[in-house]
Design a protein around this motif. Structure first.
Motif, PDB file in Angstrom:
ATOM      1  N   ASN A 156      21.441   7.546 -11.712  1.00  0.00           N
ATOM      2  CA  ASN A 156      21.694   6.740 -10.528  1.00  0.00           C
ATOM      3  C   ASN A 156      21.089   7.402  -9.285  1.00  0.00           C
ATOM      4  N   LEU A 157      20.420   6.623  -8.472  1.00  0.00           N
ATOM      5  CA  LEU A 157      19.781   7.054  -7.216  1.00  0.00           C
ATOM      6  C   LEU A 157      18.589   7.982  -7.444  1.00  0.00           C
ATOM      7  N   THR A 158      18.023   7.973  -8.643  1.00  0.00           N
ATOM      8  CA  THR A 158      16.725   8.622  -8.837  1.00  0.00           C
ATOM      9  C   THR A 158      15.703   7.925  -7.949  1.00  0.00           C
ATOM     10  N   SER A 159      14.842   8.690  -7.306  1.00  0.00           N
ATOM     11  CA  SER A 159      13.836   8.103  -6.420  1.00  0.00           C
ATOM     12  C   SER A 159      12.465   8.722  -6.686  1.00  0.00           C
ATOM     13  N   VAL A 160      11.438   7.962  -6.385  1.00  0.00           N
ATOM     14  CA  VAL A 160      10.066   8.464  -6.436  1.00  0.00           C
ATOM     15  C   VAL A 160       9.389   8.112  -5.118  1.00  0.00           C
ATOM     16  N   TYR A 161       8.434   8.954  -4.713  1.00  0.00           N
ATOM     17  CA  TYR A 161       7.660   8.639  -3.515  1.00  0.00           C
ATOM     18  C   TYR A 161       6.219   9.056  -3.733  1.00  0.00           C
ATOM     19  N   SER A 162       5.319   8.461  -2.976  1.00  0.00           N
ATOM     20  CA  SER A 162       3.896   8.666  -3.205  1.00  0.00           C
ATOM     21  C   SER A 162       3.141   8.670  -1.881  1.00  0.00           C
ATOM     22  N   SER A 163       1.982   9.307  -1.895  1.00  0.00           N
ATOM     23  CA  SER A 163       1.116   9.308  -0.715  1.00  0.00           C
ATOM     24  C   SER A 163       0.255   8.051  -0.632  1.00  0.00           C
ATOM     25  N   PHE A 164       0.031   7.410  -1.799  1.00  0.00           N
ATOM     26  CA  PHE A 164      -0.856   6.245  -1.785  1.00  0.00           C
ATOM     27  C   PHE A 164      -0.540   5.327  -2.955  1.00  0.00           C
ATOM     28  N   GLN A 165      -0.504   4.026  -2.664  1.00  0.00           N
ATOM     29  CA  GLN A 165      -0.319   3.005  -3.686  1.00  0.00           C
ATOM     30  C   GLN A 165      -1.593   2.170  -3.783  1.00  0.00           C
ATOM     31  N   THR A 166      -2.090   1.991  -4.987  1.00  0.00           N
ATOM     32  CA  THR A 166      -3.286   1.154  -5.163  1.00  0.00           C
ATOM     33  C   THR A 166      -2.947  -0.318  -5.226  1.00  0.00           C
ATOM     34  N   ASP A 167      -1.668  -0.632  -5.471  1.00  0.00           N
ATOM     35  CA  ASP A 167      -1.257  -2.030  -5.564  1.00  0.00           C
ATOM     36  C   ASP A 167       0.146  -2.203  -5.013  1.00  0.00           C
ATOM     37  N   GLY A 168       0.350  -1.705  -3.785  1.00  0.00           N
ATOM     38  CA  GLY A 168       1.659  -1.837  -3.157  1.00  0.00           C
ATOM     39  C   GLY A 168       1.999  -3.298  -2.941  1.00  0.00           C
ATOM     40  N   LYS A 213       0.600  -8.014  -0.139  1.00  0.00           N
ATOM     41  CA  LYS A 213       0.265  -6.606  -0.323  1.00  0.00           C
ATOM     42  C   LYS A 213       0.828  -5.798   0.840  1.00  0.00           C
ATOM     43  N   TRP A 214       1.151  -4.529   0.556  1.00  0.00           N
ATOM     44  CA  TRP A 214       1.653  -3.654   1.613  1.00  0.00           C
ATOM     45  C   TRP A 214       0.549  -2.681   1.996  1.00  0.00           C
ATOM     46  N   GLU A 215       0.080  -2.770   3.243  1.00  0.00           N
ATOM     47  CA  GLU A 215      -0.991  -1.889   3.713  1.00  0.00           C
ATOM     48  C   GLU A 215      -0.421  -0.532   4.105  1.00  0.00           C
ATOM     49  N   SER A 216      -1.042   0.537   3.607  1.00  0.00           N
ATOM     50  CA  SER A 216      -0.627   1.876   4.002  1.00  0.00           C
ATOM     51  C   SER A 216      -1.795   2.834   3.856  1.00  0.00           C
ATOM     52  N   TYR A 248      22.577  13.294  -5.247  1.00  0.00           N
ATOM     53  CA  TYR A 248      21.634  12.428  -5.964  1.00  0.00           C
ATOM     54  C   TYR A 248      20.467  13.301  -6.429  1.00  0.00           C
ATOM     55  N   PRO A 249      19.702  12.830  -7.428  1.00  0.00           N
ATOM     56  CA  PRO A 249      18.602  13.655  -7.943  1.00  0.00           C
ATOM     57  C   PRO A 249      17.530  13.913  -6.886  1.00  0.00           C
ATOM     58  N   LYS A 250      16.875  15.053  -7.008  1.00  0.00           N
ATOM     59  CA  LYS A 250      15.776  15.365  -6.099  1.00  0.00           C
ATOM     60  C   LYS A 250      14.667  14.331  -6.262  1.00  0.00           C
ATOM     61  N   PRO A 251      14.150  13.774  -5.156  1.00  0.00           N
ATOM     62  CA  PRO A 251      13.079  12.785  -5.255  1.00  0.00           C
ATOM     63  C   PRO A 251      11.855  13.335  -5.994  1.00  0.00           C
ATOM     64  N   ILE A 252      11.220  12.471  -6.757  1.00  0.00           N
ATOM     65  CA  ILE A 252      10.050  12.824  -7.560  1.00  0.00           C
ATOM     66  C   ILE A 252       8.784  12.412  -6.813  1.00  0.00           C
ATOM     67  N   TYR A 253       7.882  13.363  -6.611  1.00  0.00           N
ATOM     68  CA  TYR A 253       6.641  13.065  -5.897  1.00  0.00           C
ATOM     69  C   TYR A 253       5.525  12.721  -6.877  1.00  0.00           C
ATOM     70  N   ILE A 254       4.846  11.601  -6.612  1.00  0.00           N
ATOM     71  CA  ILE A 254       3.687  11.168  -7.392  1.00  0.00           C
ATOM     72  C   ILE A 254       2.532  10.984  -6.397  1.00  0.00           C
ATOM     73  N   PRO A 255       1.473  11.785  -6.479  1.00  0.00           N
ATOM     74  CA  PRO A 255       0.405  11.719  -5.470  1.00  0.00           C
ATOM     75  C   PRO A 255      -0.182  10.317  -5.275  1.00  0.00           C
ATOM     76  N   GLN A 256      -0.422   9.608  -6.383  1.00  0.00           N
ATOM     77  CA  GLN A 256      -0.981   8.261  -6.300  1.00  0.00           C
ATOM     78  C   GLN A 256      -0.414   7.410  -7.427  1.00  0.00           C
ATOM     79  N   THR A 257      -0.155   6.140  -7.142  1.00  0.00           N
ATOM     80  CA  THR A 257       0.402   5.244  -8.137  1.00  0.00           C
ATOM     81  C   THR A 257      -0.015   3.822  -7.825  1.00  0.00           C
ATOM     82  N   THR A 258       0.124   2.934  -8.808  1.00  0.00           N
ATOM     83  CA  THR A 258      -0.100   1.515  -8.505  1.00  0.00           C
ATOM     84  C   THR A 258       0.959   1.049  -7.520  1.00  0.00           C
ATOM     85  N   SER A 259       2.202   1.315  -7.816  1.00  0.00           N
ATOM     86  CA  SER A 259       3.306   1.090  -6.884  1.00  0.00           C
ATOM     87  C   SER A 259       4.466   1.966  -7.318  1.00  0.00           C
TER      88      SER A 259
END
Length: 245
Positions: free
Chosen positions: A30-42, A49-52, A3-14
């Motif tokens: 297919n199975l592209t993924s993104v991950y983040s350290s912080f969501q402003t609107d999780g 809302k998702w607290e993190s 699957y594709p290497k996950p894409i890192y986004i430092p901060q995002t709305t979600s």
């Protein structure tokens, strides 16, 4: 890694929103993924809302482009996500289960929440984005959510976010492969075996009040089948019944 290497986004709305943007540009396989350290609107289920805490937890989304999957059979995609999370966290601690339909629990506390958003083409699902928050290293929860817990609180250890993400995506890849090979019934059985409060009578609440029942089955479309102490079979779709914890 198939699957594709996950894409890192430092901060995002979600992460769901970020991944949807990538998909809309035609840049997601297919199975592209993104991950983040912080969501402003999780976001969570039912508009919650998702607290993190910034940098403490795993916040990620991945996309599946199922071919010819009728919308009425969407529940299999939820099961793929839930089982990948269940299998991963079970590597680190005992007491993990899947609370219907797709929360992940440790004992009676919530460690993961997932929001799945499907786009349709006619009667079929064209694109499915699954977004999850996994409580990994957060020590204090302040939002008033009734029963959160992190893996670090459970074990007393700290966890590398990328390592956990890759484990989850490996399992997602495996279960998606099973789905593509026509093994949906095997996935369904594994999901049921992992379900929270699968055995014995427990308290639930619906529009008519509280009652005690045991889990009889979970149907292919995700319908939750309970049998109360009077022997009545009760069938529920999402949001029509809740656990009393």
């Amino acid at each position: 890694m198939n699957y594709p290497k996950p894409i890192y986004i430092p901060q995002t709305t979600s992460t769901n929103v970020s991944l949807a943007d990538i998909c809309s540009k035609g840049e997601a396989d297919n199975l592209t993924s993104v991950y983040s350290s912080f969501q402003t609107d999780g976001r969570g289920q039912r508009g919650n809302k998702w607290e993190s805490e910034d940098g403490k937890n795993l916040l990620f989304s991945f996309v599946i482009f199922p071919k010819g999957l009728p919308a009425k059979e969407h529940f299999i995609l939820l099961q793929i996500t839930a089982l990948a999370l269940f299998d991963t966290l079970t590597e680190y601690t005992d007491g993990i289960s899947i609370k219907w339909p797709n929360d992940i629990y440790w004992m009676d506390k919530k460690i993961c929440g997932t929001l799945i958003e499907n786009d349709l083409s006619g009667m079929n699902i064209e694109r499915s984005i699954s977004g999850t928050g996994v409580n990994l290293n957060q020590k204090i929860f302040r939002s008033g959510t009734p029963n959160p817990v992190s893996l670090s609180q459970i074990t007393g250890k700290e966890y590398d976010i990328e390592t956990v993400l890759y484990k989850i995506m490996d399992y997602v890849n495996g279960y998606y492969g099973m789905f593509c090979n026509g093994e949906s019934e095997t996935i369904r059985k594994k999901y049921f075996d992992a379900i929270y409060r699968k055995d014995g009578f427990h308290t639930y609440k619906d529009d008519n009040g509280t009652f005690e029942a045991m889990i009889e089955d979970i149907e292919k479309d995700g319908r939750f089948i309970l049998k109360d102490k009077e022997g009545n079979v009760r069938k529920y779709l999402f949001k029509e019944v809740s656990y009393i914890i």
